[in-house]
Design an enzyme around this catalytic site. Structure first.
Site, short mmCIF file in Angstrom:
data_model
loop_
_atom_site.label_atom_id
_atom_site.label_comp_id
_atom_site.label_asym_id
_atom_site.label_seq_id
_atom_site.Cartn_x
_atom_site.Cartn_y
_atom_site.Cartn_z
N TYR A 1 29.58 42.79 20.76
CA TYR A 1 29.66 43.97 21.43
C TYR A 1 30.75 44.70 20.69
O TYR A 1 30.51 46.24 20.56
CB TYR A 1 30.19 43.53 22.85
CG TYR A 1 30.54 44.59 23.78
CD1 TYR A 1 29.49 45.40 24.12
CD2 TYR A 1 31.87 45.31 23.96
CE1 TYR A 1 29.69 46.50 25.16
CE2 TYR A 1 32.25 46.35 24.66
CZ TYR A 1 31.22 46.86 25.57
OH TYR A 1 31.44 47.88 26.38
N ALA A 2 31.91 44.36 20.35
CA ALA A 2 32.75 45.27 19.42
C ALA A 2 32.19 45.57 18.43
O ALA A 2 32.47 46.76 18.12
CB ALA A 2 33.93 44.17 19.16
N VAL B 1 11.01 50.66 18.76
CA VAL B 1 10.94 51.84 18.30
C VAL B 1 9.44 52.61 19.05
O VAL B 1 9.28 53.82 19.38
CB VAL B 1 10.41 51.83 17.08
CG1 VAL B 1 9.75 53.02 16.38
CG2 VAL B 1 11.64 51.45 16.22
#
Length: 259
Positions: free
Chosen positions: A150-151, A61
């Site tokens: 990832y998926a 952030v």
């Protein structure tokens, strides 16, 4: 596109991001990139492209806040966010994926996209041409064996895209996702090597299986993705929002020949 836009591209110092940055520069727009690769960002200031850059990790952030502060200081506003930063994550069966590997993949490829969106939206509201393109994947449209983090992140990006299109559409801000197939280059070469190792087969067998996953039987090029990004953010894409658009030669399956 007659008006010069200010474009921020995350993960923009090489690969798809760098090619996309050049596409906008070649058309007379202003481009700022952020990337974790300090050397690649430094090179931008020496290559005469006119692209400016910040070193930053989108999963932080604090880094995202600094990148946007540097963007505002340099250009004063933002018209287009290309949320491109992401990592391949581990290649392994679900039960073998470590907590750290899962957390890192999600923090970069999903949380990092959110941090950038959250910071960009107020700036896009001040633009007459506000547009967001999230780089998802054909893995966001299919299951992808051995690539669970990832998926998962790429599916989530499509949900994020459609939700934001609903939230921001009344204000004239368009939000779309692009779902590339396998993009030729070092990154997919590494994925192929790891997949081959996990399956105990030769890398060339994995490469051919990946090529068979699409109807066109080929990998796409970074420039193919860059052209779609440019189209969606141009007047030609003025009525397109909330879409997950494949640039993948038409993926038939992500397990074609890999069973």
């Amino acid at each position: 596109m007659t008006n010069a836009l200010t474009v921020l591209i995350t993960g923009g110092a090489d690969g798809i991001g760098r090619v996309t940055a050049q596409r906008f520069i070649d058309s007379g727009h202003r481009v700022h990139v952020c990337d974790v690769n300090q050397e690649a960002v430094a090179q931008l200031s020496n290559d005469g492209s006119g692209i400016t850059g910040s070193v930053g990790d989108v999963s932080s952030v604090a880094d995202v806040e600094r990148v946007f502060a540097e963007l505002e200081q340099t250009y004063g506003g933002l018209d287009v966010l290309v949320n491109n930063a992401g990592i391949a994550g581990p290649t392994a069966p679900a039960e073998a994926i470590g907590t750290e590997d899962w957390d890192r993949a999600i923090s970069v490829s999903l949380s990092g996209q959110f941090y950038c969106l959250r910071r960009a939206i107020p700036m896009l509201r001040a633009s007459e041409y506000g547009s967001i393109v999230n780089i998802s994947s054909n893995a966001g449209l299919f299951g992808f064996p051995l690539r669970l983090p990832y998926a998962a992140s790429k599916w989530a990006l499509i949900g994020m895209t459609k939700t934001l299109a609903m939230e921001l559409g009344p204000e004239g801000i368009r939000v779309n996702a692009i779902c590339p197939g396998s993009v030729a280059g070092p990154r997919i070469d590494g994925v192929i090597e790891r997949d081959a190792g996990a399956r105990g087969v030769a890398p060339e067998a994995i490469r051919k299986a990946y090529e068979r996953q699409s109807s066109l039987r080929c990998f796409v090029e970074a420039k193919d993705v860059a052209e779609m990004v440019y189209f969606l953010t141009s007047p030609l894409g003025a009525k397109i929002s909330g879409q997950a658009i494949g640039v993948d030669g038409h993926t038939e399956s992500l397990s074609n020949g890999l069973e």
